[in-house]
Scaffold this motif. Sequence first.
Motif, PDB file in Angstrom:
ATOM      1  N   ILE A  32       3.030  46.304  29.799  1.00 45.26           N
ATOM      2  CA  ILE A  32       1.880  45.425  29.615  1.00 45.26           C
ATOM      3  C   ILE A  32       1.281  45.669  28.235  1.00 45.26           C
ATOM      4  O   ILE A  32       1.464  46.721  27.620  1.00 45.26           O
ATOM      5  CB  ILE A  32       0.804  45.663  30.699  1.00 45.26           C
ATOM      6  CG1 ILE A  32       0.348  47.120  30.700  1.00 45.26           C
ATOM      7  CG2 ILE A  32       1.316  45.258  32.067  1.00 45.26           C
ATOM      8  CD1 ILE A  32      -0.758  47.419  31.700  1.00 45.26           C
ATOM      9  N   ASN A  35      -5.250  44.155  25.752  1.00 44.55           N
ATOM     10  CA  ASN A  35      -6.103  43.301  24.934  1.00 44.55           C
ATOM     11  C   ASN A  35      -7.335  44.090  24.482  1.00 44.55           C
ATOM     12  O   ASN A  35      -7.454  45.280  24.755  1.00 44.55           O
ATOM     13  CB  ASN A  35      -6.519  42.057  25.736  1.00 44.55           C
ATOM     14  CG  ASN A  35      -5.301  41.251  26.170  1.00 44.55           C
ATOM     15  OD1 ASN A  35      -4.250  41.295  25.532  1.00 44.55           O
ATOM     16  ND2 ASN A  35      -5.441  40.520  27.272  1.00 44.55           N
ATOM     17  N   THR A  75      -2.185  41.874  29.367  1.00 46.03           N
ATOM     18  CA  THR A  75      -1.279  40.724  29.358  1.00 46.03           C
ATOM     19  C   THR A  75       0.136  41.228  29.508  1.00 46.03           C
ATOM     20  O   THR A  75       0.499  42.269  28.930  1.00 46.03           O
ATOM     21  CB  THR A  75      -1.415  39.919  28.047  1.00 46.03           C
ATOM     22  OG1 THR A  75      -2.768  39.465  27.909  1.00 46.03           O
ATOM     23  CG2 THR A  75      -0.480  38.714  28.049  1.00 46.03           C
ATOM     24  N   CYS A  76       0.943  40.500  30.295  1.00 47.33           N
ATOM     25  CA  CYS A  76       2.345  40.868  30.493  1.00 47.33           C
ATOM     26  C   CYS A  76       3.213  39.641  30.220  1.00 47.33           C
ATOM     27  O   CYS A  76       2.965  38.556  30.777  1.00 47.33           O
ATOM     28  CB  CYS A  76       2.567  41.365  31.916  1.00 47.33           C
ATOM     29  SG  CYS A  76       4.249  41.932  32.220  1.00 47.33           S
ATOM     30  N   PRO A 128      -3.069  38.506  39.326  1.00 45.86           N
ATOM     31  CA  PRO A 128      -2.788  37.981  37.986  1.00 45.86           C
ATOM     32  C   PRO A 128      -2.819  36.460  37.964  1.00 45.86           C
ATOM     33  O   PRO A 128      -2.517  35.788  38.951  1.00 45.86           O
ATOM     34  CB  PRO A 128      -1.394  38.524  37.676  1.00 45.86           C
ATOM     35  CG  PRO A 128      -1.190  39.663  38.627  1.00 45.86           C
ATOM     36  CD  PRO A 128      -1.964  39.314  39.849  1.00 45.86           C
ATOM     37  N   ILE A 131      -0.490  32.431  32.339  1.00 46.64           N
ATOM     38  CA  ILE A 131      -1.098  31.950  31.097  1.00 46.64           C
ATOM     39  C   ILE A 131      -0.871  30.450  30.930  1.00 46.64           C
ATOM     40  O   ILE A 131      -1.781  29.698  30.598  1.00 46.64           O
ATOM     41  CB  ILE A 131      -0.522  32.728  29.897  1.00 46.64           C
ATOM     42  CG1 ILE A 131      -0.888  34.218  30.022  1.00 46.64           C
ATOM     43  CG2 ILE A 131      -1.048  32.164  28.589  1.00 46.64           C
ATOM     44  CD1 ILE A 131      -0.311  35.074  28.936  1.00 46.64           C
ATOM     45  N   ASP A 137       4.554  34.529  32.111  1.00 43.61           N
ATOM     46  CA  ASP A 137       3.566  35.407  31.470  1.00 43.61           C
ATOM     47  C   ASP A 137       2.256  35.367  32.255  1.00 43.61           C
ATOM     48  O   ASP A 137       1.795  34.288  32.664  1.00 43.61           O
ATOM     49  CB  ASP A 137       3.309  34.961  30.031  1.00 43.61           C
ATOM     50  CG  ASP A 137       4.592  34.882  29.212  1.00 43.61           C
ATOM     51  OD1 ASP A 137       5.546  35.589  29.575  1.00 43.61           O
ATOM     52  OD2 ASP A 137       4.629  34.099  28.244  1.00 43.61           O
ATOM     53  N   GLN A 139      -1.831  37.463  33.030  1.00 43.34           N
ATOM     54  CA  GLN A 139      -2.868  38.379  32.560  1.00 43.34           C
ATOM     55  C   GLN A 139      -3.902  38.609  33.664  1.00 43.34           C
ATOM     56  O   GLN A 139      -4.044  37.808  34.597  1.00 43.34           O
ATOM     57  CB  GLN A 139      -3.560  37.848  31.303  1.00 43.34           C
ATOM     58  CG  GLN A 139      -4.193  36.491  31.453  1.00 43.34           C
ATOM     59  CD  GLN A 139      -4.729  35.953  30.131  1.00 43.34           C
ATOM     60  OE1 GLN A 139      -5.439  34.967  30.124  1.00 43.34           O
ATOM     61  NE2 GLN A 139      -4.395  36.576  29.025  1.00 43.34           N
ATOM     62  N   THR A 140      -4.586  39.746  33.568  1.00 47.01           N
ATOM     63  CA  THR A 140      -5.656  40.088  34.498  1.00 47.01           C
ATOM     64  C   THR A 140      -6.532  41.145  33.836  1.00 47.01           C
ATOM     65  O   THR A 140      -6.222  41.627  32.732  1.00 47.01           O
ATOM     66  CB  THR A 140      -5.095  40.604  35.841  1.00 47.01           C
ATOM     67  OG1 THR A 140      -6.158  40.731  36.781  1.00 47.01           O
ATOM     68  CG2 THR A 140      -4.419  41.969  35.676  1.00 47.01           C
ATOM     69  N   THR A 141      -7.599  41.506  34.505  1.00 45.86           N
ATOM     70  CA  THR A 141      -8.518  42.523  33.977  1.00 45.86           C
ATOM     71  C   THR A 141      -8.667  43.641  35.001  1.00 45.86           C
ATOM     72  O   THR A 141      -9.130  43.407  36.128  1.00 45.86           O
ATOM     73  CB  THR A 141      -9.905  41.933  33.658  1.00 45.86           C
ATOM     74  OG1 THR A 141      -9.765  40.925  32.652  1.00 45.86           O
ATOM     75  CG2 THR A 141     -10.848  43.018  33.150  1.00 45.86           C
TER      76      THR A 141
END
Length: 410
Positions: A32, A35, A75-76, A128, A131, A137, A139-141
């Motif tokens: 990953i 960011n 982000t992956c 996730p 994008i 692709d 992303q998560t937090t």
Amino acid sequence: DVGADNYDVNTFDFAFDENGNDGFNSQDDLGIFLNHVSKPLAPSITESFQDVPKRYGGVYLGTDYGEKEFDIPITCFCTTRDEYNERIKTLTNVLVNNSSDADTEYPLRFNDDPDVTYYGHFTSIPTPTFINEGVQDFQTTLVFMLADPRGFLPQKEIKITDNDQQIIPEGNTEVDPIIHIIPKTDLYYVGYETNDDYVAVGYNVDDGDTATDSDGNITVMGQSQTQQVDDPCNSLATWIQCSENTQAFPIYKGDIDGNSAATGTSIMVAKDKDDHYEWGSRGKHKNFYGPAVMHNGLPKITPYWKVSVRLHHVKRMKNERAMGKIEAYLLDNNGNVCGRMGIEDYSMGRYPRAFIQLGNNFDSSNSDSYLTLLFDEGNGQQKQNEATKHVKVAYTKTVTVKKKTAKKKK
């Protein structure tokens, strides 16, 4: 091995060992990309405030500091669905703690500041989101919470060269240090002190006359030792409050006056209804004066003994002019003094002196009547004044406004 030096600064390491090795790197092991992480200035803050009716404002009762939260956006990039599934499984296995040690907090470090390690736990790992439509692709937090909101610097090895050596941890936040002691010779006892807390490990007086090491070797310690008294000093139930008319032993260069009280952790000078310490009557005594207590007698008399006493000496006066002393006396089976130990202010209260003496008369003009085991003012640096420091002092000015009264026309 996350201890390598070639990792990109825009990565983080997680769950490594105490040497900074092993564990998982966000880029190399988890696949990953990290960011921008905005590190919080402070943990969560809860204000205690009391609203007072008919008052302008209220009463501030202090601030409580809670956990610190790190929001870590990741982000992956995946080229295939199989790669996406593999990355999801890896993240689940690494970030979700389903072990029996559910309360374990794991180390985390951001490689833009690799010398600081945080200890915490993930409280949110959201599903996730992709994008773009048609690509893998995502992303998560991640939300990483720190029960202890402080970061820790690397462990350092310090050589102890003096029994009075001070060790001050580096950094900019008050913290309790984690101390590892590596003895160079065989020891039966070792201990250290941090402010009002202390740690001691080793041979226990209740263990009889032998000590067994980790290899099973047994060492005879001499005559068997039996603990007779272990008083936590949180009650006066086992103590007698002394007075000028009731004490059974003479106080060396001092008078008994005032009262003592027991707290949850110690016996100290009592306070009156106005919250003033009851040292005794001022102007009545020429020497030291204050309260004294005497412990109940031992359950039996023994020709060999070992005693340990913990004394805490604090200068109570803000102007640092008043001098203080705390002493513990050893009494024989007839109630006569046979030793004393204590801490006292010296040199007009500028620094303390500790002493341990055996005997029945401690007058310096009769030195044959006692034996001095310790008589020391400690570190010589504490006797010197620090260099002059210039500080800014907040200045307030009180202005009195005269109210003019208009004259009445006649």
